[in-house]
Design an enzyme around this catalytic site. Structure first.
Site, PDB file in Angstrom:
ATOM      1  CB  SER A 122      40.508  36.629  34.638  1.00 20.51           C
ATOM      2  OG  SER A 122      40.446  35.574  35.590  1.00 20.51           O
TER       3      SER A 122
ATOM      4  CB  CYS B 190      45.068  32.837  33.440  1.00 19.60           C
ATOM      5  SG  CYS B 190      43.377  32.585  32.910  1.00 19.60           S
TER       6      CYS B 190
ATOM      7  CB  CYS C 275      40.685  27.205  37.109  1.00 20.04           C
ATOM      8  SG  CYS C 275      40.355  28.923  37.550  1.00 20.04           S
TER       9      CYS C 275
HETATM   10  N1  DGL Z   1      42.149  31.839  36.641  1.00 17.89           N
HETATM   11  C1  DGL Z   1      41.690  31.487  35.372  1.00 17.89           C
HETATM   12  C2  DGL Z   1      42.165  30.126  34.882  1.00 17.89           C
HETATM   13  O1  DGL Z   1      43.175  29.618  35.350  1.00 17.89           O
HETATM   14  C3  DGL Z   1      40.313  31.801  34.888  1.00 17.89           C
HETATM   15  C4  DGL Z   1      39.218  32.344  35.736  1.00 17.89           C
HETATM   16  C5  DGL Z   1      38.201  33.087  34.885  1.00 17.89           C
HETATM   17  O2  DGL Z   1      38.437  34.257  34.621  1.00 17.89           O
HETATM   18  O3  DGL Z   1      37.197  32.475  34.465  1.00 17.89           O
HETATM   19  O4  DGL Z   1      41.598  29.544  33.989  1.00 17.89           O
END
Ligand code: DGL
Length: 268
Positions: free
Chosen positions: A9, A72, A184
Site C-alpha cells: 500500500s 504486505c 505489518c
Molecule cells: N504494509 C501493510 C501490511 O503489511 C499495510 C499498511 C496499510 O496500508 O494499512 O499490512
C-alpha cells in the site's frame, strides 16, 4: 530480462526488497506503492481485493514480471487467493510470523502488531489456532504508527514514534508477552527502533527470511536463477519505484527510492 515486482500500500515492502537484494543484488526490480489505496488496514476485504486486482492488472499491462511479491500482510491475508485465481503470474505473499513466535515463546504469551484489518481477520485467527493454540495472543492494531512510518520514514519526529512504541510496549507487557510479531511490513522501516525500545523485554519476529526463501524457490523453479545471478552492475537493469496516484510533492518518495537503490518512476 523479466523483473521481480513488489507491491504494498506504501513503502512497507521496501525492507523485504532489501532482504532479497542481499541474495540477488542486481536482479531487475520494480516496486509499486499503492498510495491511491493507502492505508489498506482501514478498508474492508472487498475494497482491498478490488484494489489489488486493479493494481496487479495495471502492472501487468506495462510489465511481464517473473513473479510478484505481495509485500504486505494485509493484502496477502485478504487478497492472495483472489489474485492467484485471476492471474497466472506466480505470487509470493506475507503472513504474520505467528508460527516461529509460538515456537520461541517461553511465557506462552505472544503479541501481534498489525493493521486493524489483519488483527480482525479470520486468517490471523486461523494461524493462531493452527500454530499458537497453547499461547495467549495479544493482538494490537497499530494504524497510527503505520501512517506515521509512511509519512516520516526517516524518523524526523522521534518523539511521535516514542509515544506509539510506548503504547504498544505497555499493551504487551500487561499480558507478559515475551515474543512480538511485526505483522505489518511497514514496521521493518523502524526495526532498529523497535529493538531499542523493546530491548530485553521481547523477542521480535518478522517474515523476511521466509519471504526471501520462497521467492528464491520460485525463481529457481522458473529456471531464472542463473540469469539473475549473473547480471552485472554495468547491465543497468530496471530498478524503479512507482506510485499508483499522482502526489503534489514526490520528494519523499524520491528520497525513499534512492535509499533503496531505486529510481523514482512516477505513476505506474
Ligand atoms: N504494509 C501493510 C501490511 O503489511 C499495510 C499498511 C496499510 O496500508 O494499512 O499490512
Amino acid at each position: 530480462m523479466q523483473e521481480i515486482a513488489f507491491v504494498d500500500s506504501g513503502i512497507g515492502g521496501l525492507p523485504y526488497l532489501s532482504a532479497l537484494r542481499e541474495k540477488l543484488p542486481q536482479a531487475p526490480i520494480i516496486y509499486v506503492a499503492d498510495n491511491k489505496n493507502f492505508p489498506y488496514g482501514s478498508k474492508d476485504e472487498t475494497q482491498i481485493r478490488k484494489g489489488m486486482l486493479e493494481l496487479v492488472a495495471s502492472i501487468l499491462k506495462r510489465y511481464n514480471p517473473s513473479l510478484l511479491v505481495v509485500a504486505c500482510n494485509t493484502a496477502s491475508v485478504v487478497a492472495l487467493e483472489t489474485l492467484r485465481s485471476n492471474f497466472s503470474v506466480p505470487f509470493v505473499g506475507i503472513v504474520p510470523a505467528v508460527k516461529p513466535a509460538a515456537i520461541a515463546s517461553k511465557t506462552r504469551s505472544i503479541g501481534v502488531l498489525a493493521t486493524e484489518r489483519t488483527i480482525k481477520g479470520d486468517y490471523l485467527e486461523a494461524l493462531i489456532t493452527k500454530y499458537a493454540n497453547d499461547c495467549r495472543v495479544t493482538k494490537v492494531a497499530a494504524s497510527e504508527l503505520i501512517s506515521l512510518i509512511e509519512k516520516d520514514p526517516f524518523i524526523e519526529d522521534p518523539l511521535a514514534f516514542k509515544r506509539l512504541f510506548e503504547e504498544a510496549r505497555v499493551s504487551f507487557e500487561r499480558q507478559s508477552v515475551d515474543t512480538v510479531v511485526l505483522g505489518c511490513t511497514h514496521f521493518l522501516h523502524v526495526a532498529k527502533e523497535f529493538e531499542q525500545y523493546f530491548a530485553n523485554r521481547f523477542t521480535i519476529m518478522d517474515s523476511r527470511d521466509g519471504v526471501v526463501n520462497q521467492t528464491l524457490r520460485i525463481i529457481e523453479s522458473l529456471g531464472l536463477m542463473q540469469g539473475y545471478e549473473s547480471i552485472l552492475e554495468s547491465d543497468h537493469t530496471a530498478k524503479q519505484l512507482f506510485l499508483s496516484k499522482e502526489v503534489v510533492n514526490s520528494s519523499l518518495y524520491q528520497r525513499v527510492a534512492s535509499r533503496y537503490g531505486l529510481s523514482f518512476g512516477g505513476i505506474i
